[in-house]
Scaffold this motif. Structure first.
Motif, short mmCIF file in Angstrom:
data_model
loop_
_atom_site.label_atom_id
_atom_site.label_comp_id
_atom_site.label_asym_id
_atom_site.label_seq_id
_atom_site.Cartn_x
_atom_site.Cartn_y
_atom_site.Cartn_z
N LYS A 147 -9.79 -4.40 -5.12
CA LYS A 147 -9.14 -3.12 -5.43
C LYS A 147 -8.89 -2.32 -4.14
O LYS A 147 -7.80 -1.77 -3.93
N SER A 148 -9.90 -2.27 -3.28
CA SER A 148 -9.80 -1.49 -2.04
C SER A 148 -8.76 -2.08 -1.09
O SER A 148 -8.04 -1.33 -0.41
N ALA A 149 -8.69 -3.41 -1.03
CA ALA A 149 -7.69 -4.05 -0.16
C ALA A 149 -6.28 -3.70 -0.61
O ALA A 149 -5.38 -3.45 0.21
N LEU A 150 -6.06 -3.65 -1.92
CA LEU A 150 -4.74 -3.28 -2.44
C LEU A 150 -4.43 -1.82 -2.15
O LEU A 150 -3.29 -1.47 -1.83
N ILE A 151 -5.44 -0.96 -2.23
CA ILE A 151 -5.25 0.46 -1.90
C ILE A 151 -4.88 0.62 -0.43
O ILE A 151 -3.99 1.41 -0.07
N LEU A 152 -5.54 -0.14 0.45
CA LEU A 152 -5.19 -0.09 1.88
C LEU A 152 -3.76 -0.53 2.12
O LEU A 152 -3.03 0.09 2.90
N ASN A 153 -3.35 -1.59 1.43
CA ASN A 153 -1.97 -2.06 1.59
C ASN A 153 -0.97 -1.03 1.07
O ASN A 153 0.10 -0.82 1.66
N ARG A 154 -1.31 -0.38 -0.04
CA ARG A 154 -0.43 0.67 -0.56
C ARG A 154 -0.31 1.82 0.44
O ARG A 154 0.79 2.31 0.72
N ALA A 155 -1.45 2.23 0.98
CA ALA A 155 -1.45 3.35 1.94
C ALA A 155 -0.64 3.01 3.18
O ALA A 155 0.17 3.82 3.66
N GLN A 156 -0.83 1.80 3.73
CA GLN A 156 -0.11 1.48 4.95
C GLN A 156 1.38 1.26 4.70
O GLN A 156 2.21 1.55 5.57
N ALA A 157 1.75 0.82 3.50
CA ALA A 157 3.17 0.69 3.18
C ALA A 157 3.85 2.05 3.26
O ALA A 157 4.96 2.19 3.81
N TYR A 158 3.19 3.08 2.71
CA TYR A 158 3.74 4.43 2.81
C TYR A 158 3.77 4.91 4.26
O TYR A 158 4.75 5.54 4.69
N LYS A 159 2.72 4.62 5.02
CA LYS A 159 2.66 5.09 6.41
C LYS A 159 3.80 4.50 7.22
O LYS A 159 4.51 5.21 7.95
N TRP A 160 3.98 3.20 7.14
CA TRP A 160 5.04 2.55 7.95
C TRP A 160 6.43 2.90 7.43
O TRP A 160 7.41 2.77 8.16
N HIS A 161 6.50 3.36 6.18
CA HIS A 161 7.79 3.79 5.62
C HIS A 161 8.12 5.23 6.01
O HIS A 161 9.17 5.76 5.66
N GLY A 162 7.18 5.88 6.74
CA GLY A 162 7.44 7.21 7.24
C GLY A 162 6.81 8.33 6.44
O GLY A 162 7.09 9.51 6.70
N ASN A 163 5.95 8.00 5.48
CA ASN A 163 5.33 9.02 4.64
C ASN A 163 3.82 9.03 4.90
O ASN A 163 3.02 8.58 4.08
N SER A 164 3.42 9.58 6.04
CA SER A 164 2.00 9.62 6.40
C SER A 164 1.19 10.51 5.47
O SER A 164 0.01 10.25 5.22
N ALA A 165 1.81 11.54 4.93
CA ALA A 165 1.10 12.44 4.01
C ALA A 165 0.67 11.70 2.75
O ALA A 165 -0.46 11.87 2.27
N LYS A 166 1.56 10.86 2.20
CA LYS A 166 1.21 10.08 1.01
C LYS A 166 0.12 9.07 1.35
O LYS A 166 -0.79 8.81 0.54
N CYS A 167 0.20 8.48 2.52
CA CYS A 167 -0.82 7.54 2.98
C CYS A 167 -2.19 8.21 2.96
O CYS A 167 -3.16 7.66 2.40
N LEU A 168 -2.29 9.38 3.54
CA LEU A 168 -3.57 10.09 3.60
C LEU A 168 -4.05 10.49 2.20
O LEU A 168 -5.25 10.44 1.90
#
Length: 415
Positions: free
Chosen positions: A306-327
């Motif tokens: 579960k945590s690995a998928l959450i990390l992947n979701r967060a980094q997808a948003y970060k690299w897409h330019g949405n650091s706020a959603k990542c955090l």
């Protein structure tokens, strides 16, 4: 993608094959169009040169009238036809590859159902297929009868419309598939567009408009009956993303429903599939997939998955330019009791370099995160360029950090 050695014809292997097929078409279209445009320009230049050399032009008429001397008429029509053929191909080639794209989805859906039924034959119990005694004894074995019934079931299923596919699967597998499925309107539109290309030269029909509106598709004002649809490059890219994500979602929803004891394999496949999307910078698809997974799936094989998928979701948003959603995603999850590799992912995405270095040292040179992982994994993209990382890497691994490129023609890693 790094497959996990799925068994032949398993759900995981069929999904991997589907994604490879879709990706191959995605890569082929722009290369094909570049070659087509170059050859088309050459053909137009040949026509222009021929006209300039041999034609007589009457500019007093509008448009100017060309007169080709009789000895050059046959050659003129050949040169003109070649130029026109390339103009037509600019429309037809994207159409053809788009149709192939949907065909690959259909073929995958048939293989997925076959894999599910083979894994759990009792799924055939609702089948109404009957045999006469003479038909039954003609089969060499019970297994042959089962295979025949499976093929007939799948043949009948694939003859349904794409929307009816969902209704059939929801009823047969007792699982909701269309509820809150945000990409369903896009999927219905692209499959209906495919039908128009195959049967109506891409001309919009009343049925296309009716089906699209019923599915919640927001059609532009210009799309009326008789309007000719095309496949632009952005539209093709959106269609690839839609089919990829839908194919992954279907596989994993049905996998978890029908084979719950396979959850570890399913979770591992899902993590690697999400990583594959991120590694090739397809953040839009990764976000669509992981938003669905992290908000819809309630049970995982364990906290690590579960945590690995959450990390992947967060980094997808970060690299897409949405650091706020990542955090926001990271702060909503408790990382305190998890293993260091997951804590490291959280710290590098939040750009807490001091904590990241501390965790790196704890993991050490022989831990679960290898030197090659620091070099390759997208999650370390920003961390790799910091002085803190470079110093810690040298301390831990006994050498300066460098990206290793194997072979003179090797491609650089994706950062």
């Amino acid at each position: 993608m790094n497959p996990i050695h799925n068994e032949p014809h398993s759900i995981g292997s069929e999904l991997d094959l589907f994604l490879k097929h879709i990706e191959s078409l995605k890569e082929v279209l722009p290369i094909t169009m570049l070659a087509l445009h170059a050859t088309g320009r050459s053909a137009r230049k040949n026509l222009e040169d021929f006209v300039e050399k041999h034609a007589n032009t009457d500019d007093s008429q509008s448009p100017p009238r060309l007169t080709i001397p009789a000895p050059h008429t046959r050659k003129f029509f050949k040169v003109k036809s070649r130029s026109e053929n390339f103009e037509l191909a600019n429309t037809l080639i994207p159409r053809s590859i788009f149709v192939a794209l949907v065909s690959q989805y259909d073929a995958y859906l048939g293989r997925l159902l076959r894999s599910l039924i083979n894994s759990k034959p009792e799924l055939l119990n609702p089948s109404d297929k009957t045999f006469t005694f003479a038909e039954a004894i003609a089969f060499p074995s019970i297994l042959a009868i089962r295979d025949h019934v499976i093929e007939k079931e799948i043949e009948g299923f694939l003859r349904l419309s794409h929307l009816e596919h969902f209704k059939w699967m929801e009823k047969r597998f007792n699982v909701p598939l269309t509820k809150d499925l945000l990409i369903l309107p896009k999927f219905i539109e692209l499959t209906e567009r495919r039908n128009l290309f195959v049967h109506a030269d891409g001309l919009v029909s009343s049925n296309y408009i009716s089906v699209c509106k019923s599915a919640g598709v927001n059609l532009s004002a210009e799309i009326i009956e008789g309007y000719q649809l095309v496949v632009s490059h952005p539209y093709f890219e959106e269609s690839v993303s839609c089919l990829q994500v839908l194919g992954i979602m279907l596989a994993h929803v049905l996998w978890r429903k029908i084979l719950p004891d396979d959850r570890q394999k399913a979770d591992q496949n899902l993590i690697e599939t999400a990583y594959w999307l991120i590694d090739k910078s397809d953040y839009t698809s990764a976000i669509m997939l992981l938003d669905f997974v992290c908000t819809s799936f309630k049970v995982f094989h364990g906290d690590w998955y579960k945590s690995a998928l959450i990390l992947n979701r967060a980094q997808a948003y970060k690299w897409h330019g949405n650091s706020a959603k990542c955090l926001e995603i990271l702060k909503a999850h408790d990382w305190s009791a998890l293993e260091d590799s997951l804590k490291l992912g959280n710290s590098v995405l939040t750009e807490d370099w001091d904590s990241s270095v501390e965790i790196m040292r704890r993991i050490g040179s022989n831990g679960v995160v290898k030197s090659s992982d620091y070099e390759d994994w997208p999650i370390f993209s920003n961390f790799r360029s910091t002085p803190e990382f470079l110093a810690a890497y040298q301390e831990i691994f006994g050498g300066e950090f460098s990206i290793k490129v194997k072979g003179a023609n090797a491609e650089p890693p994706i950062n």
